[in-house]
Design an enzyme around this catalytic site. Structure first.
Site, PDB file in Angstrom:
ATOM      1  CB  ALA A 153      36.326  53.894  46.190  1.00 25.10           C
ATOM      2  CE1 TYR A 154      41.993  47.954  44.209  1.00 26.34           C
ATOM      3  CE2 TYR A 154      41.257  46.366  45.844  1.00 26.34           C
ATOM      4  CZ  TYR A 154      42.066  46.693  44.775  1.00 26.34           C
ATOM      5  OH  TYR A 154      42.944  45.775  44.269  1.00 26.34           O
ATOM      6  CB  ALA A 155      35.027  46.621  47.084  1.00 24.73           C
TER       7      ALA A 155
END
Length: 246
Positions: A153-155
């Site tokens: 999700a962060y990437a």
């Protein structure tokens, strides 16, 4: 470049971590700095007091970066206090770690609201308000070049930031406003260190060829270069600051 004596920087996420390091460095370089923060007023006030105590000028302004009215008000506060805006460093962000199969989609929505929508909201104000000779510095992550489990999700949110960096460079053709993204590796901030065992931290520190974790000052030096006169020919780029991680 702006003809005013003092250049003005807005730093979102400026009350702690890498953003705090950027506030400290830009103030030392002579900028008047607006410290944008989400909720912890005491930390923002401490950042301002540090700058003022060193002889600089600073102002704390609360703003949810995904709220266009709040971000517009933050820029207006900078203009009223210091006369304009020359540099914006968008260091505010959110991290959610989870395997994709187990990811709470409400957490995904919250992460993307801050990291993606927030970047668009800030970029809109930069396009409308930053003076010629200015700069926007966004934040990505070295995880995009070195994928790790649980960072999906962060990437993905930071992939959007990198794509937007390239698009803005084209859209701002002729504006004399540079836009670049900084992609840090592991940096020894309170948020990063929290919950990690000494053994894990030692392993993470040993991974870069430089054999240490980064510091906020390491990243702030790169931001200062991109925001300053020596970085004017760097535009539409993503620069990894990670001690050699690939």
């Amino acid at each position: 470049m702006s003809t005013t004596t003092t250049r003005v920087a807005v730093v979102t996420g400026g009350s702690r971590g890498i953003g705090r390091g950027v506030v400290r460095r830009l103030a030392a370089d002579g900028f008047a700095v607006v410290v944008g923060y989400a909720g912890k007023r005491d930390e923002a006030d401490a950042a301002v007091e540090e700058v003022v105590g060193a002889g600089g000028r600073a102002l704390a302004v609360q703003a949810d970066v995904a709220d266009e009215a709040a971000v517009a008000a933050m820029f207006e506060g900078a203009e009223e206090a210091f006369g304009g805006v020359d540099v914006v460093v968008h260091a505010a962000g959110r991290m959610t770690l989870s395997p994709v199969a187990e990811l709470d989609l409400a957490d995904l929505d919250a992460l993307h609201r801050t990291n993606v929508r927030g970047t668009f909201v800030v970029a809109q104000q930069v396009a409308r308000r930053v003076r010629a000779g200015g700069a926007l510095v966004l934040f990505s992550t070295s995880v995009l070049g070195r994928p790790l489990p649980s960072y999906g999700a962060y990437a993905a949110s930071k992939g959007a930031v990198e794509a937007l960096t390239a698009v803005l460079a084209k859209e701002w053709r002729g504006r004399d406003i540079t836009v670049n993204a900084v992609a840090p590796g592991p940096v020894a901030t309170d948020l990063f260190l929290e919950g990690k065992s000494p053994e894990l931290l030692a392993r993470l520190a040993d991974e870069p060829p430089m054999q240490r974790l980064g510091t906020p000052e390491d990243v702030a030096g790169l931001v200062a270069f991109l925001a300053g006169p020596d970085g004017r020919w760097i535009h539409g780029q993503v620069v990894r600051a990670n001690g050699g991680l690939v």
